[in-house]
Design an enzyme around this catalytic site. Structure first.
Site, PDB file in Angstrom:
ATOM      1  N   ASP A 177      47.703  -2.214   2.651  1.00 55.54           N
ATOM      2  CA  ASP A 177      47.685  -3.627   3.409  1.00 55.54           C
ATOM      3  C   ASP A 177      48.874  -3.915   4.022  1.00 55.54           C
ATOM      4  OD1 ASP A 177      46.608  -5.868   4.379  1.00 55.54           O
ATOM      5  OD2 ASP A 177      45.787  -6.913   2.597  1.00 55.54           O
ATOM      6  N   ILE A 178      49.082  -3.485   5.169  1.00 51.27           N
ATOM      7  CA  ILE A 178      50.456  -3.695   5.725  1.00 51.27           C
ATOM      8  C   ILE A 178      50.260  -4.517   7.077  1.00 51.27           C
ATOM      9  CG2 ILE A 178      51.473  -1.437   4.891  1.00 51.27           C
ATOM     10  CD1 ILE A 178      50.996  -0.261   7.677  1.00 51.27           C
ATOM     11  N   LYS A 179      49.135  -4.783   7.701  1.00 54.03           N
ATOM     12  CA  LYS A 179      49.083  -5.407   8.833  1.00 54.03           C
ATOM     13  C   LYS A 179      50.092  -5.223   9.998  1.00 54.03           C
ATOM     14  CE  LYS A 179      46.237  -8.859   6.341  1.00 54.03           C
ATOM     15  NZ  LYS A 179      46.383  -8.679   5.046  1.00 54.03           N
ATOM     16  N   ARG A 180      50.327  -4.057  10.311  1.00 56.47           N
ATOM     17  CA  ARG A 180      51.471  -3.859  11.133  1.00 56.47           C
ATOM     18  C   ARG A 180      50.734  -4.246  12.623  1.00 56.47           C
ATOM     19  NH1 ARG A 180      54.213  -4.157   7.573  1.00 56.47           N
ATOM     20  NH2 ARG A 180      55.584  -2.613   6.722  1.00 56.47           N
TER      21      ARG A 180
ATOM     22  N   THR B 261      45.903  -1.376   7.237  1.00 57.63           N
ATOM     23  CA  THR B 261      45.628  -2.586   7.912  1.00 57.63           C
ATOM     24  C   THR B 261      46.479  -2.783   9.244  1.00 57.63           C
ATOM     25  OG1 THR B 261      46.488  -4.195   6.567  1.00 57.63           O
ATOM     26  CG2 THR B 261      44.257  -3.527   5.846  1.00 57.63           C
TER      27      THR B 261
END
Length: 284
Positions: free
Chosen positions: A93-96, A121
């Site tokens: 879950d890094i939401k880059r 993510t």
């Protein structure tokens, strides 16, 4: 394809995704005594070992490891390595949300390096060229992404709900484009490796979203601590598949609700998973 493997894990074990978001300073003393790297990893390991027969996939949120610098990232690395060794699926879950060469380096880092997971993510609100650099990894069939569509936080209404010229909120514009992009990566079970994150705390359009994006696998956050309820969650699933339901604090911190909890972290995490599954399965 990795999305088929996820579908099959959900069919076998259920739809639960456990968010591995430990705060080192709040861990039981026996883990804090080990230091950041060993303490975070051993805490995660106890939860994984106690729940792996009930859980489809695990989702470590990288901020909870980056906060402790290199020692924290070592714990993240050890956690994803352990999941892989146990043949368990993982979401980084890094939401880059960056573009061009920067996005390519993020993709390389989280799909090829020691930090690699099965899925990651992404945040598309900088533009669709922030998603495109990850697509070559999806073409291999070995990797997948979950892209933010409509999130579970109250601030989602600030941008995601902005009304467009066609009278629809922005998240539908995003979703339509992502669904189209994802058609190139559909597996044998009819779902794309390009999935979407759909918050479980807003139920008003849930039926429409599930019906509209038939080939999209959903990552559904918000259950439990964020207020998502079983009746909301069920609308995003398709016969209890086609999505995974994430719970983090409600599972990994459940031990705090019991006098002997610090000695039975895994036991009480398992209890929380079992209760979550029963709540969503049995809701009428």
């Amino acid at each position: 394809m990795i999305i088929d493997k996820l579908y099959e894990r959900v069919a076998e074990k259920g739809f639960v995704c456990v968010g591995l978001d430990p705060v080192f300073d709040n861990l039981p003393e026996k883990y804090k005594e080990l230091g950041v790297t060993k303490g975070l990893f051993k805490f995660n390991k106890e939860i994984i070992d106690a729940t792996k027969d009930l859980v489809a996939i695990y989702k470590p949120q990288i901020a909870f490891y980056e906060a402790y610098g290199l020692d924290g990232l070592k714990a993240y690395k050890k956690t994803v390595k352990y999941l892989k060794k146990q043949d368990l699926l993982s979401i980084g879950d890094i939401k880059r949300g960056d573009i061009s060469s920067t996005a390519k380096m993020y993709a390389k880092g989280h799909f090829e390096s020691e930090l690699a997971t099965d899925f990651i993510t992404l945040n598309p609100y900088m533009g669709f060229d922030s998603v495109e650099p990850y697509l070559p990894y999806l073409e291999s069939g070995d990797k997948g992404v979950f892209v933010l569509l409509r999130t579970s936080n109250p601030g989602a209404k600030d941008i995601e709900y902005m009304i467009q010229e066609d009278g629809r909120p922005l998240y539908y514009t995003i979703g339509d484009k992502l669904e189209e992009m994802g058609k190139a990566f559909i597996g044998d079970h009819g779902y794309s490796a390009l999935g979407m994150v759909v918050g479980g705390t807003h139920s008003e359009e849930a039926v429409e979203i599930r019906e509209k994006y038939k080939t999209t696998f959903f990552l559904i956050p918000g259950y439990g601590a964020q207020g998502g309820k079983a009746e909301d969650i069920r609308n995003y699933l398709n016969n209890f598949n086609g999505g995974i339901v994430n719970s983090s604090r409600g599972i990994i911190n459940n031990y705090k609700n019991y006098p002997d909890g610090e000695e039975k972290v895994g036991h009480y995490a398992r209890m929380a998973v079992e209760a979550m599954k029963k709540d969503i399965f049995d809701y009428e």
